[in-house]
Design an enzyme around this catalytic site. Sequence first.
Site, mmCIF file in Angstrom:
data_model
loop_
_atom_site.group_PDB
_atom_site.id
_atom_site.type_symbol
_atom_site.label_atom_id
_atom_site.label_comp_id
_atom_site.label_asym_id
_atom_site.label_seq_id
_atom_site.Cartn_x
_atom_site.Cartn_y
_atom_site.Cartn_z
ATOM 1 N N ALA A 14 18.614 42.389 9.590
ATOM 2 C CA ALA A 14 18.002 43.521 8.890
ATOM 3 C C ALA A 14 17.272 43.128 7.609
ATOM 4 O O ALA A 14 16.605 43.964 7.001
ATOM 5 C CB ALA A 14 19.073 44.560 8.553
ATOM 6 N N GLY A 18 16.473 36.687 8.781
ATOM 7 C CA GLY A 18 16.723 37.358 10.061
ATOM 8 C C GLY A 18 15.680 38.406 10.372
ATOM 9 O O GLY A 18 15.186 38.481 11.502
ATOM 10 N N ALA A 20 12.626 38.421 9.382
ATOM 11 C CA ALA A 20 11.364 37.728 9.692
ATOM 12 C C ALA A 20 11.353 37.231 11.130
ATOM 13 O O ALA A 20 10.352 37.341 11.844
ATOM 14 C CB ALA A 20 11.151 36.561 8.735
ATOM 15 N N ASP A 36 23.836 43.732 12.109
ATOM 16 C CA ASP A 36 23.907 43.590 10.656
ATOM 17 C C ASP A 36 24.972 44.523 10.084
ATOM 18 O O ASP A 36 25.266 45.576 10.634
ATOM 19 C CB ASP A 36 22.538 43.900 10.023
ATOM 20 C CG ASP A 36 22.340 43.247 8.671
ATOM 21 O OD1 ASP A 36 21.527 42.325 8.553
ATOM 22 O OD2 ASP A 36 23.045 43.667 7.708
ATOM 23 N N TYR A 151 30.125 27.198 0.114
ATOM 24 C CA TYR A 151 28.916 27.475 0.891
ATOM 25 C C TYR A 151 28.403 26.171 1.499
ATOM 26 O O TYR A 151 28.073 26.107 2.684
ATOM 27 C CB TYR A 151 27.853 28.095 -0.012
ATOM 28 C CG TYR A 151 26.526 28.354 0.643
ATOM 29 C CD1 TYR A 151 25.523 27.377 0.639
ATOM 30 C CD2 TYR A 151 26.253 29.563 1.259
ATOM 31 C CE1 TYR A 151 24.292 27.603 1.238
ATOM 32 C CE2 TYR A 151 25.022 29.807 1.859
ATOM 33 C CZ TYR A 151 24.049 28.828 1.833
ATOM 34 O OH TYR A 151 22.830 29.052 2.441
ATOM 35 N N ALA A 153 30.064 23.474 2.158
ATOM 36 C CA ALA A 153 30.973 23.034 3.224
ATOM 37 C C ALA A 153 30.691 23.778 4.525
ATOM 38 O O ALA A 153 30.666 23.179 5.612
ATOM 39 C CB ALA A 153 32.422 23.267 2.790
HETATM 40 N N1 LIG Z 1 17.731 32.231 1.246
HETATM 41 C C1 LIG Z 1 17.876 30.913 1.211
HETATM 42 O O1 LIG Z 1 17.489 30.233 0.248
HETATM 43 C C2 LIG Z 1 18.522 30.213 2.356
HETATM 44 C C3 LIG Z 1 19.283 30.896 3.304
HETATM 45 N N2 LIG Z 1 19.875 30.165 4.309
HETATM 46 C C4 LIG Z 1 20.710 30.846 5.303
HETATM 47 O O2 LIG Z 1 19.890 31.741 6.053
HETATM 48 C C5 LIG Z 1 20.691 32.827 6.546
HETATM 49 C C6 LIG Z 1 20.041 34.134 6.160
HETATM 50 O O3 LIG Z 1 19.984 34.163 4.750
HETATM 51 P P1 LIG Z 1 18.983 35.133 3.946
HETATM 52 O O4 LIG Z 1 18.037 35.789 4.877
HETATM 53 O O5 LIG Z 1 18.466 34.354 2.810
HETATM 54 O O6 LIG Z 1 20.037 36.195 3.394
HETATM 55 P P2 LIG Z 1 19.885 37.743 3.060
HETATM 56 O O7 LIG Z 1 21.081 38.053 2.223
HETATM 57 O O8 LIG Z 1 18.526 38.049 2.575
HETATM 58 O O9 LIG Z 1 20.072 38.417 4.511
HETATM 59 C C7 LIG Z 1 21.277 38.228 5.180
HETATM 60 C C8 LIG Z 1 21.520 39.406 6.100
HETATM 61 O O10 LIG Z 1 22.785 39.187 6.711
HETATM 62 C C9 LIG Z 1 23.558 40.360 6.606
HETATM 63 N N3 LIG Z 1 24.981 40.027 6.570
HETATM 64 C C10 LIG Z 1 25.665 39.441 5.561
HETATM 65 N N4 LIG Z 1 26.962 39.345 5.874
HETATM 66 C C11 LIG Z 1 27.114 39.886 7.107
HETATM 67 C C12 LIG Z 1 28.217 40.112 7.966
HETATM 68 N N5 LIG Z 1 29.461 39.758 7.609
HETATM 69 N N6 LIG Z 1 27.989 40.694 9.171
HETATM 70 C C13 LIG Z 1 26.738 41.064 9.530
HETATM 71 N N7 LIG Z 1 25.644 40.898 8.759
HETATM 72 C C14 LIG Z 1 25.841 40.311 7.563
HETATM 73 C C15 LIG Z 1 23.096 41.053 5.342
HETATM 74 O O11 LIG Z 1 23.367 42.441 5.391
HETATM 75 C C16 LIG Z 1 21.599 40.746 5.355
HETATM 76 O O12 LIG Z 1 20.880 41.728 6.055
HETATM 77 C C17 LIG Z 1 22.081 32.615 5.918
HETATM 78 O O13 LIG Z 1 22.918 31.964 6.863
HETATM 79 C C18 LIG Z 1 21.818 31.676 4.742
HETATM 80 O O14 LIG Z 1 22.942 30.889 4.408
HETATM 81 C C19 LIG Z 1 19.758 28.805 4.432
HETATM 82 C C20 LIG Z 1 19.007 28.118 3.524
HETATM 83 C C21 LIG Z 1 18.311 28.765 2.452
HETATM 84 C C1 LIG Z 2 22.535 31.241 -3.881
HETATM 85 C C2 LIG Z 2 21.622 30.408 -3.003
HETATM 86 C C3 LIG Z 2 22.029 30.475 -1.595
HETATM 87 C C4 LIG Z 2 21.500 29.690 -0.622
HETATM 88 C C5 LIG Z 2 20.382 28.747 -0.866
HETATM 89 C C6 LIG Z 2 20.344 27.602 0.089
HETATM 90 O O1 LIG Z 2 21.154 27.732 1.233
HETATM 91 C C7 LIG Z 2 20.764 26.361 -0.636
HETATM 92 C C8 LIG Z 2 19.953 25.302 -0.625
HETATM 93 C C9 LIG Z 2 20.431 24.089 -1.299
HETATM 94 C C10 LIG Z 2 19.671 23.003 -1.421
HETATM 95 C C11 LIG Z 2 18.254 22.933 -1.101
HETATM 96 C C12 LIG Z 2 17.645 21.694 -1.143
HETATM 97 C C13 LIG Z 2 16.221 21.519 -0.873
HETATM 98 C C14 LIG Z 2 15.763 20.242 -0.677
HETATM 99 C C15 LIG Z 2 14.357 19.993 -0.402
HETATM 100 O O2 LIG Z 2 13.519 20.860 -0.446
HETATM 101 C C16 LIG Z 2 13.964 18.576 -0.055
HETATM 102 O O3 LIG Z 2 12.561 18.419 -0.130
HETATM 103 C C17 LIG Z 2 14.642 17.582 -0.986
HETATM 104 C C18 LIG Z 2 14.385 16.162 -0.507
HETATM 105 C C19 LIG Z 2 15.262 15.503 0.280
HETATM 106 C C20 LIG Z 2 16.530 16.139 0.758
HETATM 107 C C21 LIG Z 2 17.310 15.121 1.615
HETATM 108 C C22 LIG Z 2 16.845 15.113 3.057
HETATM 109 O O4 LIG Z 2 15.768 15.689 3.390
HETATM 110 O O5 LIG Z 2 17.578 14.563 3.878
#
Ligand SMILES: NC(=O)C1=CN([C@@H]2O[C@H](COP(=O)(O)OP(=O)(O)OC[C@H]3O[C@@H](n4cnc5c(N)ncnc54)[C@H](O)[C@@H]3O)[C@@H](O)[C@H]2O)C=CC1
Ligand SMILES: CC/C=C\C[C@H](O)/C=C/C=C\C=C\C=C\C(=O)[C@@H](O)C/C=C\CCC(=O)O
Length: 261
Positions: A14, A18, A20, A36, A151, A153
């Site tokens: 939602a 997701g 997107a 969701d 997170y 882990a």
């Molecule tokens: N936003 C970021 O920087 C990054 C996000 N991710 C991962 O991408 C996935 C999506 O994250 P985002 O879109 O950024 O988060 P978001 O918080 O914008 O969207 C997450 C959605 O999941 C739903 N949700 C949360 N807990 C739930 C539950 N227990 N049951 C059902 N629905 C639930 C929320 O209601 C929301 O609609 C997550 O697994 C997150 O860890 C990974 C790397 C980077």
């Molecule tokens: C509250 C924030 C919640 C979630 C955010 C997300 O899940 C966390 C991301 C944590 C780290 C992101 C790192 C990004 C790295 C890069 O963009 C790379 O370009 C860095 C370069 C090398 C990484 C090592 C590799 O590629 O193996």
Amino acid sequence: MSLNGKVALVTGGAQGIGRAVVQSLLQSSAKVVMVDLNKALGEECKAQLDAEFGEGNCTFIECDVANGDALRDAFQSTVGQFGRLDIVINNAGITNEKDWEKTIQVNLTSVIKGTYLALEHMSKEYGKQGGTIINVSSMAAFLHSPHQPVYTATKHGVIGFTRAMADAAIQGDYGVRINALCPAFVDTPLLQSVEDEDNMGKFVKFKDDFKRSMTKFGVLQPSLIAEGMMRLITDTSLHGAVMKITCSKGIHFHTYEPMSA
Ligand SMILES: NC(=O)C1=CN([C@@H]2O[C@H](COP(=O)(O)OP(=O)(O)OC[C@H]3O[C@@H](n4cnc5c(N)ncnc54)[C@H](O)[C@@H]3O)[C@@H](O)[C@H]2O)C=CC1
Ligand SMILES: CC/C=C\C[C@H](O)/C=C/C=C\C=C\C=C\C(=O)[C@@H](O)C/C=C\CCC(=O)O
């Protein structure tokens, strides 16, 4: 590539990433079920998508993925409504270092449960037609931060589980492709929670370090993550892959050194 006739289930569909990928799936003529927790968001999202793609192409199911029985019911409802299941994206995730057990429940346990439920509805071991599963990890599995240890882990765990299940799928001839996706920072509400003491607990004091990383590495748009997901769905050569999406390298894959004796 058309996904006409295919049925997808997206957890956390939602909002954010997701939402997107739900949009991209509908643009490719798939039927989509958004699972969701957030009823208001889900219903609003469905209304928007019905207006854009016509009614009958997407459904919203209010469900906490941490509730195994409710998640099972969501899968059953999906197959009950659309008659099949081809694509499952275990995307729902949270970051909460205060309630870290909940973070493990949502980010890892529910991904495991969602994978097993997907196999019940897609795997040849259950007499089904095959399909594809995407489990969402994070670049946090490659670049950890003191700001979110649990997170981090969970995201490591998603990769390990996914790669092991991909091998099991080959050895067990499941007919199901299973891949992991590791986005870097993405511009969604989840990323904004980095400021919240309610989420980050005592680790919120490390938020400036995390924000420096965001500035250094850049912030992606959810549409690029959806593009990566569509590639994992449509490229049938991809199985057991760990896709990484970063500002510096775009969509690319992690390569693991072969195990030496
Ligand atoms: N936003 C970021 O920087 C990054 C996000 N991710 C991962 O991408 C996935 C999506 O994250 P985002 O879109 O950024 O988060 P978001 O918080 O914008 O969207 C997450 C959605 O999941 C739903 N949700 C949360 N807990 C739930 C539950 N227990 N049951 C059902 N629905 C639930 C929320 O209601 C929301 O609609 C997550 O697994 C997150 O860890 C990974 C790397 C980077
Ligand atoms: C509250 C924030 C919640 C979630 C955010 C997300 O899940 C966390 C991301 C944590 C780290 C992101 C790192 C990004 C790295 C890069 O963009 C790379 O370009 C860095 C370069 C090398 C990484 C090592 C590799 O590629 O193996």
